[in-house]
Design a protein around this motif. Structure first.
Motif, PDB file in Angstrom:
ATOM      1  N   ARG A  18      36.788  -4.260 -28.508  1.00  0.00           N
ATOM      2  CA  ARG A  18      36.664  -2.808 -28.646  1.00  0.00           C
ATOM      3  C   ARG A  18      37.631  -2.239 -29.688  1.00  0.00           C
ATOM      4  N   GLU A  19      38.862  -2.738 -29.689  1.00  0.00           N
ATOM      5  CA  GLU A  19      39.878  -2.133 -30.547  1.00  0.00           C
ATOM      6  C   GLU A  19      39.909  -2.716 -31.953  1.00  0.00           C
ATOM      7  N   VAL A  20      39.766  -4.015 -32.084  1.00  0.00           N
ATOM      8  CA  VAL A  20      39.859  -4.651 -33.397  1.00  0.00           C
ATOM      9  C   VAL A  20      38.505  -4.689 -34.094  1.00  0.00           C
ATOM     10  N   TRP A  21      37.466  -5.050 -33.350  1.00  0.00           N
ATOM     11  CA  TRP A  21      36.125  -5.122 -33.954  1.00  0.00           C
ATOM     12  C   TRP A  21      35.349  -3.824 -33.786  1.00  0.00           C
ATOM     13  N   ARG A  22      35.974  -2.852 -33.125  1.00  0.00           N
ATOM     14  CA  ARG A  22      35.465  -1.486 -33.003  1.00  0.00           C
ATOM     15  C   ARG A  22      34.090  -1.409 -32.362  1.00  0.00           C
ATOM     16  N   PHE A  23      33.870  -2.233 -31.375  1.00  0.00           N
ATOM     17  CA  PHE A  23      32.617  -2.129 -30.628  1.00  0.00           C
ATOM     18  C   PHE A  23      32.697  -0.936 -29.689  1.00  0.00           C
ATOM     19  N   SER A  24      31.643  -0.107 -29.727  1.00  0.00           N
ATOM     20  CA  SER A  24      31.579   1.035 -28.828  1.00  0.00           C
ATOM     21  C   SER A  24      30.274   1.000 -28.066  1.00  0.00           C
ATOM     22  N   LYS A  25      29.263   1.666 -28.580  1.00  0.00           N
ATOM     23  CA  LYS A  25      27.967   1.694 -27.907  1.00  0.00           C
ATOM     24  C   LYS A  25      26.935   0.872 -28.671  1.00  0.00           C
ATOM     25  N   ARG A  26      26.906   1.049 -29.997  1.00  0.00           N
ATOM     26  CA  ARG A  26      25.939   0.324 -30.820  1.00  0.00           C
ATOM     27  C   ARG A  26      26.352  -1.137 -30.937  1.00  0.00           C
ATOM     28  N   THR A  43      28.877 -22.137 -38.022  1.00  0.00           N
ATOM     29  CA  THR A  43      29.017 -20.689 -38.130  1.00  0.00           C
ATOM     30  C   THR A  43      28.437 -20.092 -36.857  1.00  0.00           C
ATOM     31  N   VAL A  44      29.200 -19.214 -36.239  1.00  0.00           N
ATOM     32  CA  VAL A  44      28.785 -18.624 -34.963  1.00  0.00           C
ATOM     33  C   VAL A  44      28.652 -17.116 -35.117  1.00  0.00           C
ATOM     34  N   LEU A  45      27.491 -16.601 -34.730  1.00  0.00           N
ATOM     35  CA  LEU A  45      27.260 -15.157 -34.715  1.00  0.00           C
ATOM     36  C   LEU A  45      27.414 -14.676 -33.274  1.00  0.00           C
ATOM     37  N   LEU A  46      28.417 -13.846 -33.034  1.00  0.00           N
ATOM     38  CA  LEU A  46      28.645 -13.294 -31.701  1.00  0.00           C
ATOM     39  C   LEU A  46      27.871 -11.983 -31.580  1.00  0.00           C
ATOM     40  N   PRO A  83      33.087  -8.668 -39.691  1.00  0.00           N
ATOM     41  CA  PRO A  83      33.253  -7.950 -38.428  1.00  0.00           C
ATOM     42  C   PRO A  83      31.934  -7.393 -37.904  1.00  0.00           C
ATOM     43  N   ASN A  84      30.921  -7.346 -38.769  1.00  0.00           N
ATOM     44  CA  ASN A  84      29.584  -6.938 -38.322  1.00  0.00           C
ATOM     45  C   ASN A  84      28.541  -7.380 -39.337  1.00  0.00           C
ATOM     46  N   ALA A  85      27.938  -8.514 -39.066  1.00  0.00           N
ATOM     47  CA  ALA A  85      26.914  -9.061 -39.962  1.00  0.00           C
ATOM     48  C   ALA A  85      25.534  -8.492 -39.669  1.00  0.00           C
ATOM     49  N   LEU A  86      25.435  -7.569 -38.713  1.00  0.00           N
ATOM     50  CA  LEU A  86      24.139  -6.994 -38.355  1.00  0.00           C
ATOM     51  C   LEU A  86      23.433  -6.408 -39.564  1.00  0.00           C
ATOM     52  N   HIS A  87      24.186  -5.710 -40.417  1.00  0.00           N
ATOM     53  CA  HIS A  87      23.555  -5.017 -41.542  1.00  0.00           C
ATOM     54  C   HIS A  87      23.010  -5.999 -42.567  1.00  0.00           C
ATOM     55  N   MET A  88      23.757  -7.063 -42.826  1.00  0.00           N
ATOM     56  CA  MET A  88      23.244  -8.106 -43.719  1.00  0.00           C
ATOM     57  C   MET A  88      21.971  -8.724 -43.160  1.00  0.00           C
ATOM     58  N   ILE A  89      21.960  -8.948 -41.849  1.00  0.00           N
ATOM     59  CA  ILE A  89      20.802  -9.582 -41.207  1.00  0.00           C
ATOM     60  C   ILE A  89      19.582  -8.675 -41.282  1.00  0.00           C
ATOM     61  N   ILE A 105      27.258  -7.663 -34.582  1.00  0.00           N
ATOM     62  CA  ILE A 105      27.174  -9.120 -34.680  1.00  0.00           C
ATOM     63  C   ILE A 105      28.367  -9.592 -35.501  1.00  0.00           C
ATOM     64  N   VAL A 106      29.341 -10.190 -34.829  1.00  0.00           N
ATOM     65  CA  VAL A 106      30.551 -10.678 -35.487  1.00  0.00           C
ATOM     66  C   VAL A 106      30.305 -12.119 -35.932  1.00  0.00           C
TER      67      VAL A 106
END
Length: 717
Positions: free
Chosen positions: A439-447, A354-357, A462-468, A450-451
């Motif tokens: 940017r377009e699919v995973w909606r990365f902007s400024k904040r 499992t890879v966290l980007l 698409p963003n595991a940051l909140h779980m972490i 962690i995919v």
């Protein structure tokens, strides 16, 4: 000498009249469409192909060695060296020319004869075009340059070997070249102009070859921008071959140079004018080539983007295909840096894990890195957590451009040095199509986000940051299903609110049966009054009370000053680690994100209702407080003025506290206070919501739909 000198051919005719056009000097004949039609009429290419690049490299080597040797003779010095690079391609040159030497010799003879006889430059140029009609435009130019290179190289060899070689000296005497030394100072402007023109011609040849090498699968010669560029190439080839003729005429004029020779400024002027003309042509071709490259890049990026889209729709045996397309597709370098050893490693270290980007710009908060650092190091001691983290820095400027200066590089290296996980060794290895996808699919902007990718490369989150932030490594494998399961086991309780933020003090109070009061804000006057009143009420009610200050979001410096005052005045307990204050609010924000992603609202989810309430309290300019008892859900909460008033009005509800208990009585009194002051204005500042801003947000206190405004904020103070 005089007799021979009298037979020297006159200087070549002055070039066509120069005119001003659009701020640039241009030869009038270049606009003669009839002449261009004449040139096009000579162009009849067949299927023959010429490998022009090695031939041009050899020609360039001739010019590079010929020019210093002539300058050296003029200056009384002689230098000639062969670089290792030249030795390499000379060794690889065997077999490239094949049947071309005959053509090159034929052109060389044409140039020598016509230029020695003072022929018309345009007529000689057209004669050469007729001789090479069967070749492509780039081959025409390289063959003509090769023919001139032979003549110029032979001339240079005689000049170079004259001082030490008897044969060269004999030939030089027959050509009366020694007399050239007598005029070395006066000839320097002509040789300088000649050298400038020669290398301008080589630049044009290189540029035209680059056009021929453009990949046809991405750009067609029938459509713009390449079709537009191709219309200029015949003109470029004409003026370059025309310049070759002028250079050859200049060399021919030196044969039989007598002592009475008077240098003509016209000769240097013609070469300088042609050098300017050919240089302008080169600049124009470079601009057209840049447009073509941009077109190709756009096509390639679109293709790579679509490939990523398709790959994420497929099932794979492992994650390597996905990771190669996301991080680095080729095998020429090791794209990752191991955060522990700081050595470069291949993508193989991520296979079937499992890879966290970790995706961010260069402004990622140090607190976030500390949080991830804690989770990552904790996970290393548990075999069941088979995941790796990889930092992908997405920057707004091109890391390959001059705008990427030492400041950016140092910032990148500083962040890379404090990350114990894997990082890409440089932002420049990330393909623009990957950045577009992120940017377009995973909606990365400024904040930062962690995919999470599973061991087969499938998108787990698409963003595991909140779980972490909420559960740490317990959220492994960071899937939506795991997130739902964790929420099912949660309720609104003190442990959820302060998980990971306690050094043991708060839970010790809880174990002892104490009431816990969490309060926030930055109004020090209110804090003094509230803590004093709450302590007095606890004493009167005969209950143990522990008070914990949790600060305010996005006010680091003001919170630091408030904590210093609370600590010095011993108003309440405060965390010693400043990161805890940031993490308290970051976790609440992540809880909100998580709930929104699962379609929850304040109307159907009690936990989200409480989260929104605290965030709305924080959005106001006053303080707030929550009272908890043991492991039970928080028993009471209120905005600052109502919380303070309830403490100051304890006499009004102390009898109720004696009969129903402190918690129930306080909750009842606070609800009454809210009813007595129905006019309020709650302000809820939502953090950047990845996945879209909710269209409808209900006030956590009154239940009315809140009005939406847009706020721009650039800092945390």
């Amino acid at each position: 000498m005089a007799g021979v000198a009298a037979g020297v051919v006159a200087a070549p005719p002055r070039p066509p009249k120069v005119q001003q056009k659009g701020g640039h000097r241009m030869f009038a004949v270049s606009d003669d469409s009839a002449m261009m039609k004449q040139i096009q009429a000579t162009h009849s290419p067949d299927s023959r192909e010429v490998n022009v690049k090695p031939i041009l490299s050899l020609i360039e080597s001739i010019f590079r060695h010929a020019t210093p040797s002539i300058d050296g003779v003029l200056n009384g010095k002689h230098v000639s060296k062969t670089s290792l690079e030249e030795k390499a391609y000379l060794a690889a040159f065997d077999g490239v020319l094949e049947a071309l030497p005959y053509v090159i010799q034929k052109i060389s003879c044409e140039i020598s004869c016509k230029c020695s006889g003072g022929g018309d430059a345009h007529g000689t140029t057209m004669a050469i075009f007729n001789m090479i009609s069967a070749y492509s435009w780039d081959a025409k130019l390289v063959l003509a340059l090769a023919a001139f290179g032979v003549n110029y190289g032979e001339f240079s060899l005689i000049v170079q070997l004259y001082p030490s070689n008897h044969l060269a000296k004999s030939v030089a005497l027959l050509k009366q070249l020694p007399d050239m030394l007598e005029h070395s100072s006066s000839l320097k402007p002509q040789f300088d102009a000649l050298n400038n023109l020669i290398f301008a011609m080589v630049d044009v040849a290189k540029c035209i070859i680059q056009f021929s090498e453009l990949p046809p699968q991405y750009i067609s010669s029938e459509v713009p921008p390449l079709s537009t560029a191709m219309t200029h190439i015949p003109t470029a080839v004409y003026w370059t071959i025309r310049s070759i003729v002028s250079c050859a005429s200049q060399i021919a004029s030196l044969i039989g140079l007598g002592n009475e020779y008077i240098p003509s400024a016209t000769e240097a002027w013609e070469l300088s004018s042609l050098a300017y003309k050919v240089g302008s042509i080169h600049e124009h071709l470079k601009k057209q080539l840049a447009i073509c490259y941009q077109h190709i890049d756009e096509k390639r990026h679109f293709e790579a983007y679509q490939t990523l889209v398709r790959l994420f729709d497929k099932i794979h045996l492992d994650n390597m295909t996905i990771l190669k397309h996301l991080i680095y597709l080729r095998d020429d370098i090791q794209p990752l840096v191991d955060g522990t050893t700081k050595s470069k490693v291949s993508l193989e270290v991520l296979r079937k894990k499992t890879v966290l980007l970790l995706i961010s710009d260069l402004e990622i908060a140090i607190e976030d890195i500390e949080l991830l650092n804690h989770m990552y190091r904790e996970s290393r001691s548990r075999a069941e957590y088979q995941f790796e983290i990889v930092w992908l820095p997405i920057v707004d400027i091109d890391p390959k451009s001059a705008a990427w200066d030492m400041t950016h590089q140092q910032k990148f290296e500083e962040l890379q040095s404090i990350m114990p996980w894997h990082t890409v060794h440089h932002p420049s290895i990330l393909d623009p199509a990957v950045i577009k996808y992120i940017r377009e699919v995973w909606r990365f902007s400024k904040r930062f986000i962690i995919v999470a990718l599973d061991p087969q490369g499938k998108l787990a989150s698409p963003n595991a940051l909140h779980m972490i932030r909420i559960w740490g490594s317990v959220a492994y494998p960071f899937t939506k299903e795991r997130e739902e399961a964790l929420w099912k086991d949660e309720s609104w309780r003190l442990e959820l609110i302060i998980d990971g933020l306690d050094d043991g003090t708060i839970m010790e109070w809880t174990t002892q049966g104490s009431y816990i009061c969490l309060f926030g804000g930055e109004n020090l006057d209110w804090i003094r009054k509230f803590t004093s009143a709450a302590k007095a009420v606890a004493k009167l009610a005969n209950i143990p009370l522990g008070m914990v200050y949790v600060g305010k979001s996005n006010s680091k410096e003001r919170v630091r000053r408030t904590v210093a005052a609370i600590t010095s005045e011993k108003l309440s307990y405060c965390w010693n680690n400043p990161t805890f204050f940031w993490f308290f609010w970051a976790r609440l924000e992540s809880m909100l994100h998580s709930k929104l992603h699962h379609g929850k609202s304040t109307e159907n989810d009690p936990v989200m209702h409480e989260i929104m309430t605290i965030l709305s309290y924080d959005g106001s300019d006053e303080g707030w407080a929550i009272f908890c008892h043991g492991t039970l859900p928080p028993v009471a909460r209120a905005r600052g003025q109502n919380a303070l008033a309830s403490m100051e009005e304890f006499d009004r509800w102390k009898d109720d506290a004696n009969q129903r208990g402190f918690a129930a009585a306080l909750d009842n009194h606070l609800k009454q206070k809210e009813l007595e002051s129905p006019h309020h204005c709650n302000r809820l500042i939502l953090p950047g919501i990845d996945g879209g801003i909710p269209e409808r947000v209900v006030c956590a206190e009154c239940g009315r739909v809140m009005e939406k405004f847009i706020m721009y904020r650039c800092c945390t103070e």
